[in-house]
Write an enzyme that holds these catalytic residues in place. Structure first.
Site: not given
Ligand code: NDP
Length: 297
Positions: A54, A98, A121
């Site tokens: 990422k 994460q 997200d």
């Protein structure tokens, strides 16, 4: 194989190029550089790989990447304090924590502490609610990537019968909402579904997000249907070693389907591309700049 192979790797490269072009314009015309903060707690090897990837792709499209690596035993209050700092940092437009988090941390509490406008997200309860009511939201990256590929292949999805196998909060449910938003008739299947083969056989669009290797055989697929395989499963090869497979049996499904995504090289690469697209969208919204077309739901 008669199905068209939907190349997620090439599509993701196209999305990243589009994002990079917009980032250049944001810098030139508005003096703004989008910033994505990724928070990793602990040393889960898979998570470390994702976070590295990422960060690399964030920098490649011209954005600033901020990585925060915390010890596995970080307290909830320290993690929440970091999120608060990032929420209030004007250089940070997107925040991603994460998952999975170590067991002593409450994932829901942590995710819902992120400013919804920076929740790239799309897991914050406000964004879930906005998506569910058809309002402008941050959309979870993997289902957004699936939707982009479906729209690219079909144009309009209106009136199509879709089945989503899996009802998780990160893939199945938002995927179903997105398909409904594009006027599909949507069935959500799960482990208690009575006649899964029957539900799949009726579908023009099949999205498999289960986590069971090669579970969907070709004889469940309606001829000409589009199959989007979200699953990522590692299996043993007969000759030794391992390989990645999806939730559908690629060869038998490809013989019947009209189009199909491979694993690897299908949905996977689209997920990070959509994370970058979401970070760009969040930056535009935060600064009152017009959002790029085609990169949101
Ligand atoms: P979850 O484990 O959270 O959800 C799996 C879903 O599949 C559940 O809803 C479960 O039903 C359902 N299911 C399990 N067994 C069956 C069965 N026999 N028949 C029908 N449904 C069943 O997984 P995720 O949604 O997080 O992920 C799904 C897959 O997608 C995984 O392989 C994961 O690695 C992959 N993935 C890939 C990503 C990418 O970037 N390409 C991103 C995210 C995930 P129930 O609710 O009843 O238990």
């Amino acid at each position: 194989m008669s199905a068209v192979r939907i190349d997620g790797k090439a599509f993701a490269a196209k999305v990243r190029a589009q994002v990079a072009e917009h980032v250049t314009r944001l810098k030139q015309d508005h003096g703004i550089t989008p910033g994505l903060a990724v928070v990793l707690v602990g040393e889960d090897p898979a998570s470390q790989v994702y976070v590295r990837s990422k960060g690399k792709q964030t920098v490649e499209v011209g954005m600033n990447s901020y990585e925060h690596k915390l010890e596995a035993d970080t307290s909830e209050s320290d993690l929440l304090a970091l999120i608060d700092r990032l929420n209030n940092d004007p250089a940070v437009h997107g925040i991603l924590v994460q998952l999975p988090l170590p067991g002593h941390l409450d994932e829901d509490l942590v995710i819902n502490a992120i400013d919804p406008a920076k929740d790239v997200d799309g897991f914050h309860i406000s964004n879930v609610g906005l998506l569910g009511t058809g309002q402008k939201s941050m959309v979870p990256c993997t289902p957004l990537g699936c939707l982009m590929m479906l729209r690219d292949h079909h144009g309009s999805l209106s009136g199509m019968d879709a089945v989503v196998i899996g009802r998780s909060n990160i893939v199945g449910k938002p995927m179903a909402q997105l398909l409904l938003g594009d006027s599909c008739t949507v069935t959500i299947a799960h482990s208690r579904t009575k006649d899964l083969p029957g539900a799949v056989r009726r579908a023009d669009i099949v999205v498999a997000a289960v986590g069971r290797p090669q579970m969907v055989p070709g004889d469940w697929i309606k001829p000409g249907a589009t199959v989007i395989d979200v699953g990522i499963n590692r299996i043993d090869k007969p000759e030794g070693g391992t390989r990645l497979v999806g939730d559908v049996d690629f060869d038998s499904c490809a013989a019947v389907a009209g189009a199909i995504t491979p694993v690897p090289g299908g949905v996977g690469p689209m997920t990070i591309a959509c994370l970058l697209a979401n970070t760009l969208t969040a930056t535009c919204r935060a600064n009152g700049v017009a959002e790029p077309e085609g990169l949101t739901a």
